[in-house]
Motif scaffolding. Structure first.
Motif, PDB file in Angstrom:
ATOM      1  N   MET A 294      -3.744  -6.941  -4.283  1.00  0.00           N
ATOM      2  CA  MET A 294      -5.107  -6.158  -3.747  1.00  0.00           C
ATOM      3  C   MET A 294      -5.314  -6.093  -5.029  1.00  0.00           C
ATOM      4  O   MET A 294      -4.737  -5.404  -6.052  1.00  0.00           O
ATOM      5  CB  MET A 294      -4.358  -5.146  -3.170  1.00  0.00           C
ATOM      6  CG  MET A 294      -4.616  -5.607  -1.047  1.00  0.00           C
ATOM      7  SD  MET A 294      -4.378  -4.254  -0.934  1.00  0.00           S
ATOM      8  CE  MET A 294      -2.685  -3.172  -1.048  1.00  0.00           C
ATOM      9  N   GLN A 295      -6.391  -6.073  -5.502  1.00  0.00           N
ATOM     10  CA  GLN A 295      -7.243  -6.085  -6.784  1.00  0.00           C
ATOM     11  C   GLN A 295      -8.418  -6.258  -6.844  1.00  0.00           C
ATOM     12  O   GLN A 295      -8.895  -6.169  -5.519  1.00  0.00           O
ATOM     13  CB  GLN A 295      -7.119  -7.674  -7.050  1.00  0.00           C
ATOM     14  CG  GLN A 295      -5.801  -6.286  -8.632  1.00  0.00           C
ATOM     15  CD  GLN A 295      -4.998  -7.689  -8.924  1.00  0.00           C
ATOM     16  OE1 GLN A 295      -5.312  -8.606  -9.545  1.00  0.00           O
ATOM     17  NE2 GLN A 295      -3.888  -7.654  -9.522  1.00  0.00           N
ATOM     18  N   GLY A 296      -9.334  -5.386  -7.109  1.00  0.00           N
ATOM     19  CA  GLY A 296     -10.687  -4.963  -7.813  1.00  0.00           C
ATOM     20  C   GLY A 296     -11.607  -3.153  -7.610  1.00  0.00           C
ATOM     21  O   GLY A 296     -10.820  -2.477  -7.619  1.00  0.00           O
TER      22      GLY A 296
ATOM     23  N   GLY B 224      -4.964  -2.050   2.254  1.00  0.00           N
ATOM     24  CA  GLY B 224      -2.986  -2.240   2.972  1.00  0.00           C
ATOM     25  C   GLY B 224      -2.386  -1.738   4.027  1.00  0.00           C
ATOM     26  O   GLY B 224      -2.243  -1.908   4.749  1.00  0.00           O
TER      27      GLY B 224
ATOM     28  N   TYR C 168     -14.093   3.735  -1.820  1.00  0.00           N
ATOM     29  CA  TYR C 168     -15.169   3.500  -3.244  1.00  0.00           C
ATOM     30  C   TYR C 168     -15.739   4.970  -1.954  1.00  0.00           C
ATOM     31  O   TYR C 168     -16.050   5.958  -3.116  1.00  0.00           O
ATOM     32  CB  TYR C 168     -16.080   2.675  -3.598  1.00  0.00           C
ATOM     33  CG  TYR C 168     -14.873   1.992  -4.791  1.00  0.00           C
ATOM     34  CD1 TYR C 168     -14.447   2.755  -5.520  1.00  0.00           C
ATOM     35  CD2 TYR C 168     -14.442   0.543  -4.579  1.00  0.00           C
ATOM     36  CE1 TYR C 168     -13.294   2.084  -6.968  1.00  0.00           C
ATOM     37  CE2 TYR C 168     -13.250   0.063  -5.245  1.00  0.00           C
ATOM     38  CZ  TYR C 168     -13.478   1.120  -6.565  1.00  0.00           C
ATOM     39  OH  TYR C 168     -12.139  -0.041  -6.609  1.00  0.00           O
TER      40      TYR C 168
ATOM     41  N   ARG D 145     -12.404  -1.573   1.816  1.00  0.00           N
ATOM     42  CA  ARG D 145     -12.264  -0.905   0.067  1.00  0.00           C
ATOM     43  C   ARG D 145     -13.815  -0.570   0.436  1.00  0.00           C
ATOM     44  O   ARG D 145     -14.063   0.337  -1.206  1.00  0.00           O
ATOM     45  CB  ARG D 145     -12.171  -2.847  -0.618  1.00  0.00           C
ATOM     46  CG  ARG D 145     -11.347  -2.227  -1.694  1.00  0.00           C
ATOM     47  CD  ARG D 145     -11.659  -3.701  -2.659  1.00  0.00           C
ATOM     48  NE  ARG D 145     -11.137  -3.143  -3.461  1.00  0.00           N
ATOM     49  CZ  ARG D 145      -9.373  -3.203  -3.751  1.00  0.00           C
ATOM     50  NH1 ARG D 145      -8.783  -2.987  -2.992  1.00  0.00           N
ATOM     51  NH2 ARG D 145      -9.274  -2.966  -5.526  1.00  0.00           N
TER      52      ARG D 145
ATOM     53  N   ALA E 268       0.785  -1.525  -0.427  1.00  0.00           N
ATOM     54  CA  ALA E 268       0.313  -0.095  -0.057  1.00  0.00           C
ATOM     55  C   ALA E 268       0.897   1.332   0.152  1.00  0.00           C
ATOM     56  O   ALA E 268       0.523   2.183  -0.688  1.00  0.00           O
ATOM     57  CB  ALA E 268      -0.633   0.259   1.034  1.00  0.00           C
TER      58      ALA E 268
ATOM     59  N   PRO F 251      -8.036   2.726  -3.651  1.00  0.00           N
ATOM     60  CA  PRO F 251      -8.875   2.241  -2.837  1.00  0.00           C
ATOM     61  C   PRO F 251      -7.390   0.388  -2.523  1.00  0.00           C
ATOM     62  O   PRO F 251      -7.175   0.250  -1.442  1.00  0.00           O
ATOM     63  CB  PRO F 251      -9.334   0.528  -4.464  1.00  0.00           C
ATOM     64  CG  PRO F 251     -10.208   1.748  -4.806  1.00  0.00           C
ATOM     65  CD  PRO F 251      -8.372   2.727  -4.468  1.00  0.00           C
ATOM     66  N   ASP F 252      -6.255   0.476  -3.376  1.00  0.00           N
ATOM     67  CA  ASP F 252      -5.182  -0.475  -2.514  1.00  0.00           C
ATOM     68  C   ASP F 252      -4.905   0.469  -1.167  1.00  0.00           C
ATOM     69  O   ASP F 252      -4.776  -0.168  -0.972  1.00  0.00           O
ATOM     70  CB  ASP F 252      -4.715  -0.573  -3.992  1.00  0.00           C
ATOM     71  CG  ASP F 252      -4.760  -1.693  -4.900  1.00  0.00           C
ATOM     72  OD1 ASP F 252      -5.958  -2.290  -4.685  1.00  0.00           O
ATOM     73  OD2 ASP F 252      -4.599  -1.813  -5.713  1.00  0.00           O
TER      74      ASP F 252
ATOM     75  N   LYS G 197       2.364   1.564  -3.320  1.00  0.00           N
ATOM     76  CA  LYS G 197       1.306   2.302  -4.450  1.00  0.00           C
ATOM     77  C   LYS G 197       1.064   3.768  -4.023  1.00  0.00           C
ATOM     78  O   LYS G 197       0.692   4.451  -4.790  1.00  0.00           O
ATOM     79  CB  LYS G 197      -0.091   1.343  -4.496  1.00  0.00           C
ATOM     80  CG  LYS G 197       0.586   0.007  -5.187  1.00  0.00           C
ATOM     81  CD  LYS G 197      -0.410  -0.620  -5.521  1.00  0.00           C
ATOM     82  CE  LYS G 197      -0.398  -2.382  -5.681  1.00  0.00           C
ATOM     83  NZ  LYS G 197      -1.068  -3.348  -5.469  1.00  0.00           N
TER      84      LYS G 197
ATOM     85  N   ILE H 277       3.617  -7.078  -7.435  1.00  0.00           N
ATOM     86  CA  ILE H 277       2.929  -6.269  -5.919  1.00  0.00           C
ATOM     87  C   ILE H 277       1.216  -6.666  -6.518  1.00  0.00           C
ATOM     88  O   ILE H 277       1.125  -5.257  -6.934  1.00  0.00           O
ATOM     89  CB  ILE H 277       3.903  -5.067  -6.010  1.00  0.00           C
ATOM     90  CG1 ILE H 277       5.770  -5.398  -6.096  1.00  0.00           C
ATOM     91  CG2 ILE H 277       3.349  -4.178  -5.024  1.00  0.00           C
ATOM     92  CD1 ILE H 277       5.920  -3.917  -6.211  1.00  0.00           C
TER      93      ILE H 277
END
Lengths: 566, 102
Positions: B100-102, A277, A349, A345, A160, A272-273, A163, B97
């Motif tokens: 996490m997805q979606g 995380g 959103y 998550r 997290a 979201p990611d 990213k 990496i």
């Protein structure tokens, strides 16, 4: 030049927050490896309260002052947001200790980073010059990158953080390029001066009024006299005509960078990611305070520099950009949140959707020709949103620090009966986020949509679109009620599937109680905060249209260093 | 501008900036992506310097120093984050990496 005593006084809140951060770093050095760090959280809370106190009582209220030769503004707008950021920081510091202990990351640096990022937020909202704004933004962002990856033994948290960092640094680069182009078009990084240049020179250049001699044209002539290439002067400078595309491109890049920071669709993909995380207390801080700081600073930048005269709408289409961002964020955020199984998550959103509601206020302001009093609902909205968001993530971190991760809806099963007060608080936060009275979120949403309707009532081209935006916003927020109520359904209508170990409540409980009480209090008695937000927005310094003078109680003192353009 | 028109500086810096942005999107190695961000920041610096010279204004030069300082701080935190990710995955490919997805 300005008054040095006032200069020092004016950055006292910033200095107090930074000093407490450094104090905590020093104390951390003398800790035994195994000692509890909870008392450092206490020191951080004291630091936040002192920062808010200093900002509220040592600085004159009802006036706007430029400090450090026009680098920052100390006005009601800065002060009200200082108190919001300090509140958010203090609540996070109260929520975090037990979570960090449970996740093997009980280190004092956490609280120091919190204080540093809040210091950055304060300076960011006060910034009167893009240099200060950029540095403050980075002070905030860099601290939050580190916070997002704070539980570094967790794969999710390190991912997290990474990213968030890559997208954040990318956004910073875009922001800088935008600032560079605006600087090229206007020759200044001062917000008020940019506002004047955009309102005057650029607009005249666009309409081809060659008789209006702009500073750019003068610069070009000076450059030519100094032996510079005159054809270049024709490209960039003459009567500002060539500066128009530069200025538009630059301002657009700045808006894109802000959209990244506040996670507005289509620049939301990191949210979201990063929210899933990162450690839960940090997510609350990121979703609430960092977004509030981004929106508050964007509102100042837009109101002072971009929404001046013809640059604000129609001709160059800022209103259309905000309209598109708001519409997409509300629709995409709410619809995608419907199908999430992970609460963090889902809340990510939902925070995208909230960014959309906030941008509705920007659209209304732009539509009314930069009448920023339309934006006072935004300040209230940010308070309601920040408090409810920190509270909701506080509940998740408190549950998650009891030996069971609290990430999915199923993890909430039966919590409402086992911990009635926590369940009640979570329900209040969800109702507030959904915009259901008597929670504060309802008043916030009401004020924002009301400003949009009031802006469209004036008529003119596009007022139908504004109504369309409001109707869409209300419809998707009704759809959003589904996923907020889903949390309440899991709290009260599902059987608990597993045993949760009993643990002391700790300071986190008090933070949750404070959030819940404030959410209800602001929902039932919103009057005082509504008045303060109207005052704060009205007192925003550096505006070109004299809105400040009409609503301020005290006359504007002449600031040293720069002229405040009115 | 010593005879070189400002347009050339702006074209060069715009090209550098776009190259950095494309590299960030296309390259898969975390360190190379980070270098692409640095290229973008330096393209911005070049733009600032060119405009500062053009406007005969010190503000642009000042901004460049701030950008350099902030870029250094960002490099510090960014490399730390990359090292942290590498410890977990033994790989710097960002396609790995993907928890996490979606």
């Amino acid at each position: 030049m300005g008054n040095p005593a006032f200069d020092i006084l004016s950055i006292l809140p910033f200095a107090v927050a930074c000093s407490f951060g450094m104090l905590i770093l020093l104390l951390e050095v003398f800790q035994r490896q195994t000692a509890s760090r909870s008392y450092l959280a206490g020191i951080a809370v004291v630091g936040f309260l002192l920062t808010a106190f200093v900002s509220g009582s040592f600085l004159p209220t009802g006036t706007a002052r430029a400090t450090f030769g026009g680098m920052a503004w100390i006005d009601g707008y800065t002060q009200i947001f200082t108190s919001l950021f300090c509140l958010a920081g203090a609540l996070t510091a109260m929520i975090a200790p037990r979570y960090l202990q449970e996740h093997g990351a009980d280190r004092g640096e956490f609280y120091a980073l919190l204080l540093f990022s809040v210091a950055g937020m304060i300076m960011m909202v006060a910034a009167a010059d893009l240099v200060v704004f950029f540095v403050a933004l980075e002070i905030m962002s860099i601290a939050v990158y580190a916070l997002a990856a704070y539980t570094r033994r967790s794969k999710l948290s390190s991912e997290a953080g990474f990213k968030y960092f890559v997208l954040g640094a990318f956004a910073s680069a875009i922001l800088l390029y935008g600032i560079a182009l605006v600087y090229g078009a206007t020759g200044t990084t001062n917000l008020a001066a940019i506002g004047q240049a955009f309102g005057g020179d650029v607009a005249r250049g666009a309409t081809g009024d060659a008789a209006a001699m702009s500073t750019l044209a003068q610069n070009a002539i000076v450059a030519a006299a100094r032996g510079a290439d005159v054809s270049v002067a024709a490209v960039i400078g003459n009567t500002g005509a060539g500066a128009v595309p530069l200025a538009i491109l630059g301002a657009t890049l700045i808006l894109i960078a802000f959209s990244f920071k506040i996670a507005a669709v289509p620049f939301h993909m990191w949210a979201p990611d990063a929210y899933t995380g990162a450690p839960t207390p940090v997510v609350g801080f990121m979703a609430a305070a960092v977004k509030a700081a981004g929106v508050a600073a964007l509102f100042r930048v837009v109101s002072v520099a971009l929404f001046s005269d013809s640059f604000r709408g129609g001709e160059y289409g800022w209103v259309q950009i905000f309209f598109a961002l708001a519409l997409l964020s509300m629709v995409v955020g709410n619809l995608v949140a419907l199908v999430q199984g992970n609460i963090k998550r889902m809340l990510a959103y939902s925070s995208v959707a909230h960014a959309g509601y906030m941008l509705v206020a920007f659209t209304a302001v732009g539509f009314r020709g930069g009448d920023i009093s339309m934006g006072s609902g935004l300040v209230f909205y940010l308070f309601a949103y920040t408090i409810a968001t920190i509270g909701a993530f506080g509940v998740l971190s408190w549950l998650g620090s009891r030996g069971m991760p609290c990430d999915n809806f199923e993890d909430l099963d039966g919590v409402g009966y086992r911990y009635p007060w926590i369940g009640l608080a979570m329900s209040i936060f969800m109702l507030s986020a959904a915009g259901i009275p008597p929670a504060a979120g309802f008043i916030g949403k009401f004020l924002v949509f009301k400003s949009a309707v009031a802006a469209s009532a004036a008529g003119g081209p596009g007022s139908g679109l504004l109504i369309f935006l409001v109707v869409t916003g209300i419809l998707v927020s009704v759809a959003g009620v589904y996923y907020y109520l889903r949390v309440i359904v899991h709290l009260y209508m599902k059987k608990a599937t597993r045993e949760v170990p009993e643990m002391p409540y700790g300071a986190a409980r008090w933070a949750i109680v404070i959030c819940a009480v404030l959410t209800l209090a602001l929902g039932v008695l919103p009057g005082k905060l509504v008045n303060s937000s109207e005052q704060a927005v009205g007192q925003m310094a550096g505006r070109a249209d004299g809105v400040y003078q009409q609503s301020a109680e005290a006359p504007l003192p002449t600031p040293g260093g720069i002229r405040l353009i009115r | 501008m010593f005879g070189i028109p400002i347009g050339w500086y702006l074209t060069l810096s715009a090209a550098l900036f776009v190259l950095g942005a494309i590299g960030l999107v296309l390259r898969r190695n975390a360190i190379v992506m980070f270098m692409c961000i640095e290229i973008m920041l330096n393209a911005v610096n070049l733009t600032f310097i060119a405009f500062a010279r053009y406007h005969n204004d010190l503000g642009g030069h000042l901004f460049v120093f701030m950008v350099i300082a902030v870029a250094a701080a960002e490099a510090g935190i960014g490399l730390a984050l990359i090292v942290n990710v590498y410890r977990h995955r033994r790989s710097l490919n960002v396609d790995d990496i993907n928890l996490m997805q979606g």
